[in-house]
Every structure is written in C-alpha cells, then in structure tokens.
Scaffold this active site. Structure first.
Site, PDB file in Angstrom:
ATOM      1  N   GLU A  95      10.519  72.130  33.378  1.00 36.19           N
ATOM      2  CA  GLU A  95       9.988  73.289  34.102  1.00 36.19           C
ATOM      3  C   GLU A  95       8.944  72.793  35.093  1.00 36.19           C
ATOM      4  O   GLU A  95       8.336  71.736  34.892  1.00 36.19           O
ATOM      5  CB  GLU A  95       9.366  74.270  33.092  1.00 36.19           C
ATOM      6  CG  GLU A  95       8.742  75.520  33.673  1.00 36.19           C
ATOM      7  CD  GLU A  95       9.722  76.349  34.492  1.00 36.19           C
ATOM      8  OE1 GLU A  95       9.555  76.343  35.724  1.00 36.19           O
ATOM      9  OE2 GLU A  95      10.626  76.962  33.915  1.00 36.19           O
ATOM     10  N   ASN A 117      11.416  68.416  38.769  1.00 35.29           N
ATOM     11  CA  ASN A 117      12.668  68.949  39.261  1.00 35.29           C
ATOM     12  C   ASN A 117      13.800  68.436  38.373  1.00 35.29           C
ATOM     13  O   ASN A 117      14.016  67.231  38.233  1.00 35.29           O
ATOM     14  CB  ASN A 117      12.862  68.492  40.712  1.00 35.29           C
ATOM     15  CG  ASN A 117      14.206  68.891  41.282  1.00 35.29           C
ATOM     16  OD1 ASN A 117      14.712  69.975  40.999  1.00 35.29           O
ATOM     17  ND2 ASN A 117      14.776  68.012  42.090  1.00 35.29           N
ATOM     18  N   ASP A 131      17.575  80.916  38.889  1.00 36.95           N
ATOM     19  CA  ASP A 131      17.382  81.799  40.036  1.00 36.95           C
ATOM     20  C   ASP A 131      18.735  82.031  40.715  1.00 36.95           C
ATOM     21  O   ASP A 131      19.401  81.082  41.121  1.00 36.95           O
ATOM     22  CB  ASP A 131      16.409  81.155  41.024  1.00 36.95           C
ATOM     23  CG  ASP A 131      15.896  82.138  42.068  1.00 36.95           C
ATOM     24  OD1 ASP A 131      16.719  82.908  42.605  1.00 36.95           O
ATOM     25  OD2 ASP A 131      14.687  82.141  42.336  1.00 36.95           O
TER      26      ASP A 131
END
Length: 239
Positions: A96, A123, A146
């Site tokens: 995260e 990442n 997302d």
C-alpha cells in the site's frame, strides 16, 4: 514532493497518491510499530518506487518458511489483518502507499497479535518485479482496485497484460491470483486480460468465480453492494 521521472508513469502503478496528515494515533502507531511490521525498501526514482536491485528473502523476513500471500492495495488492512490473524500458518504481505492506511493496519495487526504480517510502502508492480524473489508467492490478492471508470482514465488501471506478465514471475507453480471489483466494465476487462495471459489459466467455471470466502466483508464492499453494484470475483492459476 518533486514529480518523478516521466518514464516512471509509463509503467503500471497500483495506486492513486493521496494527501493528508495522519492522526496523532496513526503517527504513534507508525513510530512504534513500523520497526516490527514495515519492510525497508531501497528506492528508485520516486518515493514509492523500488530499486531494480532490491530483494528480500521471505524466510529471513518472517523467520520461517511458509506460504506467502500478497495483497495489493490493502487500504486500511481490514482484509489482510483478518486473514493473518486467522491463518497463523501462512505469511502475509500488505502492499500500500497510503501511509495512514498502513499505520491503521499495523495498529490493528498488533492488537490482533498477527506476527505473520509485514507491510511494504511501495508501488505494487515494482514489488512484484523487483522486491520479491521468483516463485515465492502462493497467492496475490487485488480486491477493489481503483476502477478509473472514466473512459479517458481507463489506461491507468492496474490489471493489464503488462501487469499479468510482471506478476507471473513471483508465483509458485499453481499459485492463484484473486481479483474482485464492484465495477462490471472493469470486471469484464480483467477477464479479457487474464484470459489472454499465457502464464495463467482460469481457476473457476462459468462467467464469474464464486465469492472468495477468505475475503472478509468490509465496509467498502458493503457500500458497493448498497449502491446496487454487483461484486464480481475472478481467480486465475499460474500455469
């Protein structure tokens, strides 16, 4: 923070960078618990990047040899803390970039006594590409990434052919990639990408996989259901 080298953004990223201060409790959790839970990562061109020569030895990190499960985009850690605290025979890694979420995860992990959990602030594709050894991971979880639901932003989505290629190297033979989303169009794209990925085969029959019973129900998932969005699961096995 200065903008990263433009070439960095040509590769898949696992996050939307969030701003904002941590609460006092989160600051304390970060200071007190990060030495125990947070893996120190050598950086490349950005604060959440991973140096190409960075490597960890999971047996050294966890003090044992056990199956390793990685969650990408662990948020505040509800799913992975629950999993780690109920499966002590398995090691877990939360990936995260939202620091307040990492602090909450560490705080909850400490309260649950989850000694088999570690965290990485980075990442995720670079964690898979550089930090983790080849053939070291039993499962990778990507729950509710997302969706970038606006058409002009769809190219920013995490699940792409490039991601599938990067992820393939870390799986043990037969390892499982588990995906879930509450956006139908993204679910269809995930299925299209992963069905075409030469290193993976479907681990389910029919249009969608059954809900993964190892995923604890979170407020985020309930919110999606309450909004009328169907939750769709997918699972793929490393060929």
């Amino acid at each position: 923070m200065p903008e990263p080298d433009p070439t960095y953004r040509k590769h898949p990223v696992s996050f939307v960078r969030r701003s904002g201060r941590m609460s006092d409790g989160q600051e304390r959790a970060w200071a007190e618990l990060s030495p125990q839970y947070l893996i120190d990562v050598p950086r490349d061109v950005a604060s959440t990047s991973v140096a190409p020569d960075a490597r960890i030895d999971p047996a050294a990190v966890y003090g044992r040899t056990a199956p390793l499960i990685v969650e990408i985009g662990s948020g505040q850690g509800h799913a992975i803390v629950h999993a780690a605290s109920t499966r002590p025979d398995t090691d877990f890694l939360a990936v995260e970039v939202f620091r307040a979420g990492l602090a909450r995860t560490m705080k909850d992990a400490a309260a649950a006594g989850a000694a088999n959990l570690r965290l990485v602030e980075a990442n995720a594709p670079e964690v898979l590409q550089h930090l983790l050894p080849a053939a070291s991971v039993s499962e990778v979880w990507v729950f509710f990434p997302d969706p970038w639901h606006k058409k002009r932003h769809a190219k920013r989505r995490l699940i792409t052919a490039e991601f599938a290629e990067i992820a393939a190297r870390v799986f043990v033979p037969g390892g499982t990639l588990r995906l879930a989303t509450d956006w139908e169009e993204y679910a269809l794209q995930m299925a299209e990408v992963m069905d075409a990925a030469p290193d993976f085969t479907r681990a389910f029959e029919g249009e969608w996989a059954s809900r993964f019973d190892g995923r604890v129900m979170t407020a985020f998932e309930r919110k999606g259901g309450a909004a009328g969005r169907e939750i769709r699961d997918l699972a793929y096995r490393r060929a």
